[in-house]
Design an enzyme around this catalytic site. Structure first.
Site, PDB file in Angstrom:
ATOM      1  N   ASN A 159     -12.213  -1.350  -0.509  1.00  0.00           N
ATOM      2  CA  ASN A 159     -11.486  -1.766   0.693  1.00  0.00           C
ATOM      3  C   ASN A 159     -12.212  -1.256   1.937  1.00  0.00           C
ATOM      4  O   ASN A 159     -12.518  -0.065   2.035  1.00  0.00           O
ATOM      5  CB  ASN A 159     -10.068  -1.188   0.683  1.00  0.00           C
ATOM      6  CG  ASN A 159      -9.307  -1.498   1.968  1.00  0.00           C
ATOM      7  OD1 ASN A 159      -8.831  -2.609   2.153  1.00  0.00           O
ATOM      8  ND2 ASN A 159      -9.208  -0.530   2.871  1.00  0.00           N
ATOM      9  N   GLU A 160     -12.520  -2.177   2.851  1.00  0.00           N
ATOM     10  CA  GLU A 160     -13.059  -1.835   4.183  1.00  0.00           C
ATOM     11  C   GLU A 160     -14.142  -0.752   4.107  1.00  0.00           C
ATOM     12  O   GLU A 160     -14.118   0.237   4.846  1.00  0.00           O
ATOM     13  CB  GLU A 160     -11.928  -1.408   5.120  1.00  0.00           C
ATOM     14  CG  GLU A 160     -10.966  -2.547   5.430  1.00  0.00           C
ATOM     15  CD  GLU A 160      -9.892  -2.185   6.452  1.00  0.00           C
ATOM     16  OE1 GLU A 160      -9.837  -1.009   6.891  1.00  0.00           O
ATOM     17  OE2 GLU A 160      -9.109  -3.080   6.816  1.00  0.00           O
TER      18      GLU A 160
ATOM     19  N   ASN B 117      -6.571   1.464   2.766  1.00  0.00           N
ATOM     20  CA  ASN B 117      -7.293   2.733   2.884  1.00  0.00           C
ATOM     21  C   ASN B 117      -6.923   3.714   1.774  1.00  0.00           C
ATOM     22  O   ASN B 117      -7.746   4.517   1.337  1.00  0.00           O
ATOM     23  CB  ASN B 117      -7.003   3.375   4.238  1.00  0.00           C
ATOM     24  CG  ASN B 117      -7.516   2.545   5.395  1.00  0.00           C
ATOM     25  OD1 ASN B 117      -8.302   1.618   5.212  1.00  0.00           O
ATOM     26  ND2 ASN B 117      -7.065   2.862   6.601  1.00  0.00           N
TER      27      ASN B 117
ATOM     28  N   GLN C 269       2.015  -5.762   6.005  1.00  0.00           N
ATOM     29  CA  GLN C 269       2.315  -5.531   4.604  1.00  0.00           C
ATOM     30  C   GLN C 269       3.697  -6.104   4.296  1.00  0.00           C
ATOM     31  O   GLN C 269       4.271  -6.789   5.137  1.00  0.00           O
ATOM     32  CB  GLN C 269       2.234  -4.046   4.305  1.00  0.00           C
ATOM     33  CG  GLN C 269       0.802  -3.510   4.418  1.00  0.00           C
ATOM     34  CD  GLN C 269       0.666  -2.070   3.948  1.00  0.00           C
ATOM     35  OE1 GLN C 269       1.512  -1.515   3.276  1.00  0.00           O
ATOM     36  NE2 GLN C 269      -0.430  -1.454   4.345  1.00  0.00           N
TER      37      GLN C 269
ATOM     38  N   GLU D  92       0.846  -1.184   0.000  1.00  0.00           N
ATOM     39  CA  GLU D  92       0.000   0.000   0.000  1.00  0.00           C
ATOM     40  C   GLU D  92       0.886   1.239   0.000  1.00  0.00           C
ATOM     41  O   GLU D  92       2.002   1.224   0.544  1.00  0.00           O
ATOM     42  CB  GLU D  92      -0.912   0.002   1.230  1.00  0.00           C
ATOM     43  CG  GLU D  92      -1.843   1.203   1.307  1.00  0.00           C
ATOM     44  CD  GLU D  92      -2.821   1.128   2.469  1.00  0.00           C
ATOM     45  OE1 GLU D  92      -3.648   2.052   2.603  1.00  0.00           O
ATOM     46  OE2 GLU D  92      -2.759   0.151   3.249  1.00  0.00           O
TER      47      GLU D  92
ATOM     48  N   GLU E 205      -5.945  -9.265   4.396  1.00  0.00           N
ATOM     49  CA  GLU E 205      -5.102  -8.528   5.342  1.00  0.00           C
ATOM     50  C   GLU E 205      -5.063  -9.314   6.640  1.00  0.00           C
ATOM     51  O   GLU E 205      -6.106  -9.563   7.250  1.00  0.00           O
ATOM     52  CB  GLU E 205      -5.634  -7.119   5.619  1.00  0.00           C
ATOM     53  CG  GLU E 205      -5.487  -6.141   4.481  1.00  0.00           C
ATOM     54  CD  GLU E 205      -5.830  -4.706   4.880  1.00  0.00           C
ATOM     55  OE1 GLU E 205      -5.605  -4.348   6.070  1.00  0.00           O
ATOM     56  OE2 GLU E 205      -6.330  -3.957   4.020  1.00  0.00           O
TER      57      GLU E 205
ATOM     58  N   TYR F 199      -6.028  -8.342  12.587  1.00  0.00           N
ATOM     59  CA  TYR F 199      -4.699  -8.101  13.142  1.00  0.00           C
ATOM     60  C   TYR F 199      -4.717  -8.503  14.614  1.00  0.00           C
ATOM     61  O   TYR F 199      -5.728  -8.341  15.302  1.00  0.00           O
ATOM     62  CB  TYR F 199      -4.309  -6.629  12.987  1.00  0.00           C
ATOM     63  CG  TYR F 199      -4.184  -6.190  11.547  1.00  0.00           C
ATOM     64  CD1 TYR F 199      -3.036  -6.463  10.825  1.00  0.00           C
ATOM     65  CD2 TYR F 199      -5.234  -5.519  10.909  1.00  0.00           C
ATOM     66  CE1 TYR F 199      -2.916  -6.066   9.498  1.00  0.00           C
ATOM     67  CE2 TYR F 199      -5.115  -5.121   9.586  1.00  0.00           C
ATOM     68  CZ  TYR F 199      -3.952  -5.403   8.882  1.00  0.00           C
ATOM     69  OH  TYR F 199      -3.839  -5.020   7.573  1.00  0.00           O
TER      70      TYR F 199
END
Length: 491
Positions: A156-157, A56, A335, A11, A276, A228
């Protein structure tokens, strides 16, 4: 077993791209400005796919800013990470980079500030052979052949209040369905990922997946999961058992997706892109940079420095992904470089492996073929978050082409070694190829540029084999990989 389980994520965030994988002027930089030392580590890591450009970042990204002559590209404010994006690295650079890294791309489209038309334009630029305006722009920019990107993330999200262009589940589901239908008019064989919940703790978790798939079930192939993990209140036993939460998350989303399919009387199965996942100490550093008048270029953000304990947890999360590989067909550790990453760099200086590099690299290299059912029959351990769980977690793979069986194990007990028997009844073992362990001692040790090998897998000399079994000792709080030569295996 899908090789896309061993994906990663790049990203435009912090130093992931700039001074991470791209640094013109670095002593190792190639003519494209890519750091050769990082490329070598990416190949060693065994990454198979890379998701790009966010995250993001993608929700306000203008993809066309990152193509064409570099000296004519506009600098833009990145609203996601309060940074200045120079666009010196964009789609064409990324595709040259993935070719050199020998990985497949996963492309995300902006469904935050943009929508269907922009996604189709990006698809045409990337994948059409020529003869149209956008395809000919790509050819003029130096890429005569289409990129052939097959796996696409539809935003995304989109449930997140931090997301530029946050939408309700129904609104997003309809946009994802519309965009998917348009993209499939270009190529019906694309694989398309709908956004699931940003994490398991979202207040709309479950209803979000149900409502999105109610709108888009027939038009998408996968739904995303993001998660996460970090220690909470210094609770190391529960942290070592983080794979329990990953297991439950995957099982829950699978059940929700199947329930939507059942209501629709559909024979189609929605697969899961766990695109992710990682250990991330979100409580130790803000997840967004401070606001203000300063918009820095590639500031250091989210640069976690991982311990041996973190490496053991990553090994356990990989076990969970393998165990669910019948439904999880793509995954991306987030990442790749500098930002919560297995690879770290210094601008103008060295690159090195973080502790979490090693279980990922070993698993990516040796988990091949079929994933085998592992019946765990042994002791349990108590955790505050998950209650009584198996003390030892495990999964196994069998590669018929090489005759190699690989068993991955985690001892989730902090203080006590585990005596383990790997019983392969119905197969014949021809010997131990390798047995290595990470953990067991100095769980707080971290790798640095000057001391890069604290979590290097070390030989575990306790493994001894018989005709159909192996006995070995797992140190406390450790990840172990056991490679065996085997015949007459029935998956």
């Amino acid at each position: 077993m899908p090789r896309r389980l061993f994906g990663s994520f790049v990203e435009h965030l912090g130093r992931c791209v700039y001074t991470g994988l791209y640094e013109p002027g670095h002593p190792t930089a190639d003519p494209d400005g890519f750091r050769r030392d990082v490329l070598a580590l990416v190949r060693e890591l065994g990454v198979t796919t890379v998701r790009y450009p966010g995250g993001n970042f993608v929700s306000s990204y203008r993809w066309e800013d990152g193509v064409g002559p570099v000296d004519q590209r506009p600098a833009r404010l990145d609203l996601a990470w309060h940074s200045l994006e120079t666009n010196q690295f964009g789609l064409d650079e990324f595709m040259r980079w993935v070719d050199k890294a020998d990985v497949d791309p996963i492309m995300a489209v902006n469904l935050g500030t943009r929508g269907t038309a922009d996604a189709v334009d990006l698809l045409e630029y990337a994948n059409h052979r020529g003869g149209s305006h956008l395809a000919d722009r790509r050819r003029d920019n130096g890429a005569a052949d289409p990129y052939g990107i097959k796996l696409w993330c539809l935003g995304n999200e989109m449930d997140g209040p931090w997301q530029v262009g946050q939408r309700s589940a129904t609104e997003y589901g309809r946009l994802a369905s519309q965009t998917a239908k348009a993209m499939r008019r270009f190529d019906p064989d694309l694989e398309l990922v709908a956004c699931g919940s940003s994490h398991l703790g979202m207040p709309t978790f479950g209803s979000w997946e149900r409502d999105v798939l109610t709108e888009a079930y027939d038009d998408v192939d996968l739904i995303s999961l993001h998660a996460y993990y970090q220690p909470v209140d210094d609770d190391l036993p529960s942290f070592l058992a983080s794979a329990e939460e990953m297991d439950r998350y995957i099982d829950a989303v699978t059940a929700i997706a199947d329930s939507v399919g059942a209501i629709r009387r559909s024979t189609k199965k929605i697969m899961i892109a766990f695109d992710e996942w990682n250990v991330w100490y979100q409580s130790a550093a803000p997840s967004t940079p401070p606001s203000g008048e300063d918009w820095p270029i590639a500031p250091p953000l989210l640069e976690d420095h991982y311990s041996v304990a973190d490496a053991v947890v990553v090994g356990g999360l990989l076990i969970s992904l393998l165990r669910h590989s019948d439904r999880v067909t793509a995954a991306c550790q987030a990442q790749l470089v500098n930002v919560i990453a297995p690879i770290m760099t210094e601008p103008g200086g060295p690159a090195w492996r973080q502790t979490i590099f090693h279980p990922f690299a070993r698993t990516a290299r040796h988990a091949r073929g079929a994933v085998l059912d592992v019946l765990r029959d042994g002791g349990t351990t108590s955790t505050d978050r998950f209650g009584e769980i198996d003390a030892v977690d495990a999964v196994s793979t069998w590669d018929d082409s090489t005759g190699e069986m690989t068993v991955f194990l985690v001892n989730r007990v902090v203080t006590t070694p585990a005596e383990v028997t790997v019983d392969v009844t119905g197969a014949r073992l021809a010997g131990i190829i390798e047995c290595v362990t990470v953990g067991g001692t100095d769980l707080h040790a971290k790798n640095t540029a000057d001391g890069p090998d604290h979590a290097e897998p070390r030989p575990n000399g306790t493994a001894h084999s018989a005709d159909t079994s192996v006995q070995l000792t797992l140190p406390p709080a450790s990840w172990t990989m056991l490679r065996l030569r085997a015949t007459d295996v029935t998956p």
